[in-house]
Motif scaffolding. Structure first.
Motif, PDB file in Angstrom:
ATOM      1  N   GLN A 162      96.945  32.958  46.279  1.00  0.00           N
ATOM      2  CA  GLN A 162      96.321  33.041  47.598  1.00  0.00           C
ATOM      3  C   GLN A 162      97.360  32.897  48.712  1.00  0.00           C
ATOM      4  O   GLN A 162      97.271  33.565  49.752  1.00  0.00           O
ATOM      5  N   ALA A 163      98.369  32.043  48.494  1.00  0.00           N
ATOM      6  CA  ALA A 163      99.420  31.872  49.499  1.00  0.00           C
ATOM      7  C   ALA A 163     100.230  33.153  49.669  1.00  0.00           C
ATOM      8  O   ALA A 163     100.600  33.530  50.787  1.00  0.00           O
ATOM      9  N   VAL A 164     100.508  33.830  48.560  1.00  0.00           N
ATOM     10  CA  VAL A 164     101.230  35.105  48.630  1.00  0.00           C
ATOM     11  C   VAL A 164     100.425  36.121  49.438  1.00  0.00           C
ATOM     12  O   VAL A 164     100.971  36.827  50.301  1.00  0.00           O
ATOM     13  N   CYS A 165      99.136  36.195  49.187  1.00  0.00           N
ATOM     14  CA  CYS A 165      98.302  37.145  49.926  1.00  0.00           C
ATOM     15  C   CYS A 165      98.323  36.847  51.418  1.00  0.00           C
ATOM     16  O   CYS A 165      98.372  37.769  52.251  1.00  0.00           O
ATOM     17  N   LYS A 166      98.293  35.584  51.765  1.00  0.00           N
ATOM     18  CA  LYS A 166      98.342  35.210  53.184  1.00  0.00           C
ATOM     19  C   LYS A 166      99.683  35.599  53.798  1.00  0.00           C
ATOM     20  O   LYS A 166      99.740  36.054  54.955  1.00  0.00           O
ATOM     21  N   GLU A 167     100.762  35.429  53.053  1.00  0.00           N
ATOM     22  CA  GLU A 167     102.076  35.801  53.572  1.00  0.00           C
ATOM     23  C   GLU A 167     102.173  37.299  53.824  1.00  0.00           C
ATOM     24  O   GLU A 167     102.732  37.734  54.831  1.00  0.00           O
ATOM     25  N   VAL A 168     101.648  38.091  52.901  1.00  0.00           N
ATOM     26  CA  VAL A 168     101.693  39.544  53.060  1.00  0.00           C
ATOM     27  C   VAL A 168     100.764  39.974  54.188  1.00  0.00           C
ATOM     28  O   VAL A 168     101.097  40.850  54.989  1.00  0.00           O
ATOM     29  N   GLY A 169      99.591  39.370  54.255  1.00  0.00           N
ATOM     30  CA  GLY A 169      98.682  39.614  55.365  1.00  0.00           C
ATOM     31  C   GLY A 169      97.952  40.933  55.318  1.00  0.00           C
ATOM     32  O   GLY A 169      97.508  41.434  56.361  1.00  0.00           O
ATOM     33  N   ALA A 170      97.802  41.508  54.131  1.00  0.00           N
ATOM     34  CA  ALA A 170      97.078  42.778  53.987  1.00  0.00           C
ATOM     35  C   ALA A 170      95.664  42.503  53.501  1.00  0.00           C
ATOM     36  O   ALA A 170      95.458  41.779  52.520  1.00  0.00           O
ATOM     37  N   GLY A 171      94.686  43.094  54.160  1.00  0.00           N
ATOM     38  CA  GLY A 171      93.294  42.859  53.800  1.00  0.00           C
ATOM     39  C   GLY A 171      92.918  43.375  52.428  1.00  0.00           C
ATOM     40  O   GLY A 171      91.915  42.930  51.849  1.00  0.00           O
ATOM     41  N   ASN A 172      93.698  44.309  51.895  1.00  0.00           N
ATOM     42  CA  ASN A 172      93.390  44.888  50.581  1.00  0.00           C
ATOM     43  C   ASN A 172      94.279  44.334  49.468  1.00  0.00           C
ATOM     44  O   ASN A 172      94.415  44.951  48.423  1.00  0.00           O
ATOM     45  N   LEU A 173      94.865  43.167  49.698  1.00  0.00           N
ATOM     46  CA  LEU A 173      95.612  42.458  48.660  1.00  0.00           C
ATOM     47  C   LEU A 173      94.834  41.199  48.303  1.00  0.00           C
ATOM     48  O   LEU A 173      94.601  40.334  49.148  1.00  0.00           O
ATOM     49  N   LYS A 174      94.416  41.100  47.019  1.00  0.00           N
ATOM     50  CA  LYS A 174      93.595  39.979  46.595  1.00  0.00           C
ATOM     51  C   LYS A 174      94.081  39.449  45.239  1.00  0.00           C
ATOM     52  O   LYS A 174      94.928  40.055  44.587  1.00  0.00           O
ATOM     53  N   VAL A 175      93.520  38.313  44.855  1.00  0.00           N
ATOM     54  CA  VAL A 175      93.921  37.636  43.631  1.00  0.00           C
ATOM     55  C   VAL A 175      92.915  37.923  42.522  1.00  0.00           C
ATOM     56  O   VAL A 175      91.705  37.921  42.751  1.00  0.00           O
TER      57      VAL A 175
END
Length: 263
Positions: A162-175
């Motif tokens: 989840q932290a990686v997704c927040k860093e990337v900041g793309a709405g279509n990147l999920k865990v």
């Protein structure tokens, strides 16, 4: 009621890969997932999906040299161009097969001293993948994997993902939330599912500790299936486990669940 997808990389091992589509359909599955489609043309696989009325739920982007132990290249320095060309190939397959999810494996970390360098590469590659995938309405998935099954894997915990997704900041990147991996590494899986639900893009299941049918082992899947419904999850739940015996006989857990939860 959760919608279950057969993972054809693990289920029906007595059949050749292309024959597993029909076997899954015969057992009532409406969707399939698997690791990699690249040994076959997209047209060959599409024909199986159409013939058996199956939905393609998910597959993985090319992982590097799988046969020689590589487990993804998204975090590997010096492999950026290979990652990008591989992800483009995955997008081309998805355009034919119709899935809107592609899993990108992070790869192995040789030692902790290199984590910062690998992390920077990982963010860059995921940003690229998410940008390209967004053009065609596809969600990119990353998955924390336990180090018992995959020693040295770069990503192990749900909060890391989840932290990686927040860093990337793309709405279509999920865990990708695999209960099996999460239980082994962290436990307290219901709390993790609730905490991170908004950032979860796909769910997978297997019994713990032996990765057999979900009615075997320490995890209470009937409770978790109800929780998935309570949270409003509408995606597919991938059955990514190694059958203890015959796959079809072992699906009694699913037949029982459907009988208790009709409609």
């Amino acid at each position: 009621m959760p919608r279950f997808a057969a993972n054809l990389s693990m289920l029906y091992p007595q059949h050749d890969f292309l024959a597993r589509f029909g076997a899954a359909a015969s057992d009532g599955f409406e969707a399939v997932e698997y690791l990699f489609p690249y040994d076959f043309t997209a047209a060959e696989i599409k024909l199986r999906l159409e013939n058996f009325g199956l939905t393609q739920a998910l597959f993985n982007a090319p992982p590097g040299d799988w046969a020689n132990g590589e487990r993804g290249i998204a975090s590997l320095p010096g492999r950026e161009s290979e990652f990008r060309s591989g992800f483009q190939k995955a997008l081309e397959y998805a355009a034919v097969l119709g899935n809107d999810r592609i899993h990108v494996m992070a790869g192995l970390l040789p030692n902790e001293e290199l984590r910062q360098k690998h992390h920077a590469v990982y963010l860059e590659n995921l940003s690229h993948a998410a940008y390209e995938a967004a053009k065609v309405g596809i969600t990119v998935l990353i998955e924390p994997i336990n180090t018992r099954d995959m020693p040295g894997f770069f990503l192990n915990r749900q909060d890391q993902g989840q932290a990686v997704c927040k860093e990337v900041g793309a709405g279509n990147l999920k865990v990708q939330f695999d209960f099996y991996h999460c239980q082994i590494v962290e436990g307290d899986v219901t709390s993790k599912l609730r905490r991170d639900f908004a950032g979860i893009g796909h769910i997978q299941i297997a019994g713990v500790p032996d990765r057999h049918e979900p009615n075997m082992g320490e995890v209470n899947y009937p409770w978790l299936f109800e929780e998935i419904d309570r949270l409003g999850y509408t995606g597919w739940v991938g059955c990514e486990y190694r059958p203890k015996g015959d796959t079809s006989e072992g699906l009694q857990w699913l037949r029982d669940w459907k009988a208790r939860n009709p409609g």
